[in-house]
Design a protein around this motif. Structure first.
Motif, mmCIF file in Angstrom:
data_model
loop_
_atom_site.group_PDB
_atom_site.id
_atom_site.type_symbol
_atom_site.label_atom_id
_atom_site.label_comp_id
_atom_site.label_asym_id
_atom_site.label_seq_id
_atom_site.Cartn_x
_atom_site.Cartn_y
_atom_site.Cartn_z
ATOM 1 N N ARG A 376 18.420 46.899 47.394
ATOM 2 C CA ARG A 376 18.130 45.979 48.469
ATOM 3 C C ARG A 376 17.268 46.700 49.477
ATOM 4 O O ARG A 376 17.690 47.664 50.098
ATOM 5 C CB ARG A 376 19.406 45.494 49.170
ATOM 6 C CG ARG A 376 19.114 44.524 50.297
ATOM 7 C CD ARG A 376 20.383 44.124 51.011
ATOM 8 N NE ARG A 376 21.088 45.274 51.531
ATOM 9 C CZ ARG A 376 20.723 45.935 52.611
ATOM 10 N NH1 ARG A 376 19.661 45.589 53.281
ATOM 11 N NH2 ARG A 376 21.415 46.969 53.026
ATOM 12 N N SER A 379 12.075 42.433 52.444
ATOM 13 C CA SER A 379 11.595 41.297 51.674
ATOM 14 C C SER A 379 10.562 40.526 52.463
ATOM 15 O O SER A 379 10.703 40.363 53.668
ATOM 16 C CB SER A 379 12.764 40.365 51.329
ATOM 17 O OG SER A 379 12.277 39.203 50.699
ATOM 18 N N ARG A 417 19.850 40.541 42.541
ATOM 19 C CA ARG A 417 19.672 41.718 43.404
ATOM 20 C C ARG A 417 18.524 42.583 42.910
ATOM 21 O O ARG A 417 17.723 43.091 43.698
ATOM 22 C CB ARG A 417 20.974 42.526 43.449
ATOM 23 C CG ARG A 417 22.087 41.869 44.256
ATOM 24 C CD ARG A 417 23.238 42.827 44.482
ATOM 25 N NE ARG A 417 23.977 43.090 43.245
ATOM 26 C CZ ARG A 417 25.046 42.417 42.852
ATOM 27 N NH1 ARG A 417 25.501 41.424 43.583
ATOM 28 N NH2 ARG A 417 25.650 42.734 41.717
ATOM 29 N N VAL A 420 15.169 40.823 43.750
ATOM 30 C CA VAL A 420 14.828 40.975 45.173
ATOM 31 C C VAL A 420 14.341 42.392 45.457
ATOM 32 O O VAL A 420 13.356 42.599 46.175
ATOM 33 C CB VAL A 420 16.049 40.640 46.056
ATOM 34 C CG1 VAL A 420 15.788 41.008 47.508
ATOM 35 C CG2 VAL A 420 16.371 39.154 45.951
ATOM 36 N N GLU A 423 10.880 42.778 44.071
ATOM 37 C CA GLU A 423 9.963 42.018 44.916
ATOM 38 C C GLU A 423 9.697 42.758 46.220
ATOM 39 O O GLU A 423 8.563 42.885 46.672
ATOM 40 C CB GLU A 423 10.564 40.645 45.202
ATOM 41 C CG GLU A 423 9.658 39.703 45.981
ATOM 42 C CD GLU A 423 10.304 38.347 46.176
ATOM 43 O OE1 GLU A 423 11.378 38.296 46.820
ATOM 44 O OE2 GLU A 423 9.771 37.354 45.675
ATOM 45 N N ASP A 424 10.773 43.295 46.802
ATOM 46 C CA ASP A 424 10.641 43.946 48.094
ATOM 47 C C ASP A 424 9.931 45.288 48.023
ATOM 48 O O ASP A 424 9.262 45.691 48.969
ATOM 49 C CB ASP A 424 12.021 44.134 48.714
ATOM 50 C CG ASP A 424 12.733 42.804 48.919
ATOM 51 O OD1 ASP A 424 12.063 41.759 48.801
ATOM 52 O OD2 ASP A 424 13.944 42.817 49.174
ATOM 53 N N ASN A 469 15.111 43.429 54.543
ATOM 54 C CA ASN A 469 15.908 42.318 54.028
ATOM 55 C C ASN A 469 17.380 42.695 53.924
ATOM 56 O O ASN A 469 17.727 43.831 53.615
ATOM 57 C CB ASN A 469 15.386 41.920 52.644
ATOM 58 C CG ASN A 469 16.160 40.769 52.057
ATOM 59 O OD1 ASN A 469 15.938 39.628 52.433
ATOM 60 N ND2 ASN A 469 17.067 41.058 51.150
ATOM 61 N N ILE A 471 20.809 40.987 52.082
ATOM 62 C CA ILE A 471 21.451 39.930 51.297
ATOM 63 C C ILE A 471 22.828 39.668 51.891
ATOM 64 O O ILE A 471 23.668 40.565 51.966
ATOM 65 C CB ILE A 471 21.578 40.331 49.816
ATOM 66 C CG1 ILE A 471 20.181 40.496 49.185
ATOM 67 C CG2 ILE A 471 22.379 39.284 49.033
ATOM 68 C CD1 ILE A 471 20.225 40.988 47.753
ATOM 69 N N LEU A 484 20.700 32.363 46.732
ATOM 70 C CA LEU A 484 20.639 33.646 47.434
ATOM 71 C C LEU A 484 20.442 33.395 48.928
ATOM 72 O O LEU A 484 19.502 32.698 49.330
ATOM 73 C CB LEU A 484 19.475 34.481 46.889
ATOM 74 C CG LEU A 484 19.092 35.723 47.694
ATOM 75 C CD1 LEU A 484 20.167 36.786 47.581
ATOM 76 C CD2 LEU A 484 17.751 36.273 47.231
ATOM 77 N N THR A 486 19.764 35.237 52.571
ATOM 78 C CA THR A 486 19.306 36.501 53.140
ATOM 79 C C THR A 486 18.968 36.355 54.617
ATOM 80 O O THR A 486 18.632 35.265 55.091
ATOM 81 C CB THR A 486 18.043 37.022 52.425
ATOM 82 O OG1 THR A 486 16.980 36.080 52.597
ATOM 83 C CG2 THR A 486 18.301 37.254 50.956
ATOM 84 N N TYR A 488 16.294 38.358 57.043
ATOM 85 C CA TYR A 488 15.245 39.353 56.927
ATOM 86 C C TYR A 488 14.252 39.246 58.075
ATOM 87 O O TYR A 488 14.201 38.258 58.801
ATOM 88 C CB TYR A 488 14.506 39.207 55.592
ATOM 89 C CG TYR A 488 13.761 37.899 55.428
ATOM 90 C CD1 TYR A 488 12.424 37.787 55.790
ATOM 91 C CD2 TYR A 488 14.402 36.781 54.924
ATOM 92 C CE1 TYR A 488 11.749 36.588 55.654
ATOM 93 C CE2 TYR A 488 13.736 35.583 54.774
ATOM 94 C CZ TYR A 488 12.407 35.489 55.136
ATOM 95 O OH TYR A 488 11.746 34.310 55.004
ATOM 96 N N TYR A 507 18.016 30.292 42.248
ATOM 97 C CA TYR A 507 17.597 30.915 40.989
ATOM 98 C C TYR A 507 18.331 30.228 39.835
ATOM 99 O O TYR A 507 19.558 30.055 39.892
ATOM 100 C CB TYR A 507 17.945 32.403 40.966
ATOM 101 C CG TYR A 507 17.190 33.227 41.966
ATOM 102 C CD1 TYR A 507 16.058 33.961 41.608
ATOM 103 C CD2 TYR A 507 17.609 33.292 43.302
ATOM 104 C CE1 TYR A 507 15.367 34.726 42.530
ATOM 105 C CE2 TYR A 507 16.918 34.049 44.235
ATOM 106 C CZ TYR A 507 15.800 34.757 43.839
ATOM 107 O OH TYR A 507 15.114 35.510 44.759
#
Length: 522
Positions: A376, A379, A417, A420, A423-424, A469, A471, A484, A486, A488, A507
């Motif tokens: 984590r 994001s 997780r 993310v 992606e982050d 970010n 979660i 999900l 979050t 952020y 998702y």
């Protein structure tokens, strides 16, 4: 008729003697002999590759503080950086070995080669101890400054009527300076105060690549980029699969090390004192580089302990870089994947038995495999949420036990997780590995291609920086649908300000555990 008179003076017809000799010759010619070690090496060396991993670590504390670090020299303390960009620029580089297992570019190696999380844990402990020491020193300094203030106050109170205006002004200024120092130190102390039990360490992969035997490697750009497609979820099974981005094994690689026994015959399990050989890249580039390009090494030994389900001990000397090397028998068949050596010796090493790799290859790729990097970090803001359709109905299946369903739920949560985190950390290829081959929807994109998604992420990432970010929840909606939640924040480069938001993203997973739909929920 001719006869041969034997030891017992019994007459044996000559035709029987000839017949027995012919049978003996036929049987001996049919008995397969193993190839010599040099032939085995030349046969399989091209299928064994040098694996390179560039990576860095982050530490996230429960008070919001975040640090980045790298490991660049064995035994040296970690290099700590304030920004992620600095960590990327000075990313650690480690080498291992892998070998092709299919024509679609898949390569077997060790999990710790592509996901060196455990290697960073000692460094993380070192850093937290350093911070604890800084906290202790800061606390002592604050007490010293407060004591100095008390002395000034007492001196001022005792000598007030005998002090001139200039002395009084100097005392007040000295007291104010101490107050400023105390305030600054208390502020720093507050920023580094945290609960060590809630500290999270994450590994961030910048690039994983492979180089081929008998090719020139003059820079890191000579490595062919790969993505991690699967990792064993069993802590005792140090195995992973990576894959070339174009999913095509080079044409010059024609022979794969066999994972099966001889056709039509029962497989004989490895036993103590069996000859075994390793093809690998001991010490990475240090030993691999020659005037004619990089070359693997071929080393021999014997199985020295009765193997169990998760490890095999053999007398093959190994060095760092040999992790992930294939261990083959005298017939050229895989028996294990090298993963560790006994401490303080180079003469005995451990391998993961072949059966565990066969299991990994045979299991369906799932979100848990792709999400083993589950991290984590910060994001970026997704596109505006589109109206959420009803959750996609799952196909009718046989009922599953509550325990099995709970395990599946955790697989999906782990995949989210991991998604993310990918992606982050802005690693698009790692991110893309989470998607189903039949991706239905990504926000406002229907059936997007690789390039569609790449262009979308480049656009979003180009507008933001310094994102962070958290979660807060991953909530189950149906058996394959999860939301999900979050909190952020990110820095908007166009507006030149930091923006904080809450989000809810849905998702949906296909039957193989891959994400086939992503969209915002109001």
């Amino acid at each position: 008729m001719l006869y041969f008179r034997g030891i017992n003076n019994n007459a044996v017809p000559m035709w029987q003697i000839v017949f027995m000799l012919l049978v003996s010759l036929v049987l001996s010619s049919c008995s397969k002999k193993p190839e010599d070690p040099q032939t085995l090496y030349e046969k399989y060396r091209s299928s064994v590759v040098l694996v390179k991993n560039q990576y860095y670590y982050s530490l996230t504390f429960d008070n919001g503080m975040r640090l980045f670090f790298t490991l660049n020299e064995k035994g040296a303390p970690p290099e700590i950086y304030d920004t992620e960009g600095e960590a990327v620029e000075h990313a650690s580089i480690a080498f291992g070995t892998g070998f092709f297992v299919s024509r679609d570019g898949r390569i077997a190696t060790n999990r710790h080669v592509v996901n060196p999380l455990n290697q960073g844990k000692d460094a993380a402990g070192y850093i937290t101890r350093i911070i604890a020491e800084i906290k202790r020193i800061l606390g002592e300094k604050i007490e010293e400054k407060i004591a100095e203030q008390n002395k000034l106050r007492n001196y001022f109170d005792t000598n007030y009527y005998s002090l001139d205006e200039n002395s009084i002004s100097e005392l007040k200024q000295a007291y104010a300076n101490l107050e400023t120092q105390i305030t600054e130190m208390k502020g720093l102390l507050g920023r580094i105060s945290y609960n060590p039990d809630n500290t999270t360490i994450q590994v961030h992969v910048v690039d994983i690549g492979v180089a081929y035997d008998n090719t020139y490697v003059t820079s890191l750009q000579d490595f062919k980029s790969c993505v991690v497609v699967k990792q064993s979820g069993d802590e005792a099974v140090d195995l992973a699969l990576i894959q070339l981005k174009d999913k095509r094994t080079p044409e010059h690689i024609t022979e794969f090390i066999s994972l099966e026994g001889e056709e039509g015959k029962p497989e004989t399990p490895p036993a103590i004192n069996d000859d075994v050989y390793m093809i690998g890249y001991n010490y990475g580039l240090e030993l691999a580089v020659t005037k004619e390009g990089i070359k693997s090494q071929f080393t021999a030994g014997k199985i020295t302990q009765e193997p169990d389900d998760n490890r095999m001990l053999y007398s093959i000397p190994t060095l760092p870089g040999s992790s992930g090397s294939p261990i083959i028998d005298k017939w050229g068949r895989l028996v294990a994947v090298n993963f560790a050596k006994i401490s303080d010796t180079q003469s005995f090493s451990f391998g993961i038995p072949k059966e565990r790799l066969v299991e990994l290859l045979g299991t369906t790729a799932s979100g848990a495999d792709a999400g083993a990097y589950a991290e984590r970090v910060e994001s970026d803001s997704p596109p505006a949420a589109a109206p959420a359709p009803a959750p996609s109905p799952a196909p009718a299946t046989a009922p599953v036990s509550p325990a099995l369903q709970a395990n599946r739920d955790e697989v999906y949560r782990s995949a989210i997780r991991g998604f993310v985190a990918a992606e982050d950390s802005r690693n698009f290829d790692r991110l893309f590995s989470f998607f189903s081959d039949s991706l239905i929807r990504f926000w406002d994109l229907s059936n997007p291609t690789y390039n569609d998604l790449l262009n979308r992420y480049r656009y979003v990432w180009g507008k933001t920086s310094q994102s962070r970010n958290l979660i807060t929840d991953i909530r189950k909606i149906t058996d394959r649908t999860f939301d999900l939640y979050t909190e952020y924040e990110y820095y908007d480069r166009r507006r030149e300000r930091t923006i904080s938001k809450s989000s809810r993203v849905r998702y949906h997973f296909d039957g193989s555990g891959k994400i086939d739909e992503v969209y915002g929920v109001e």
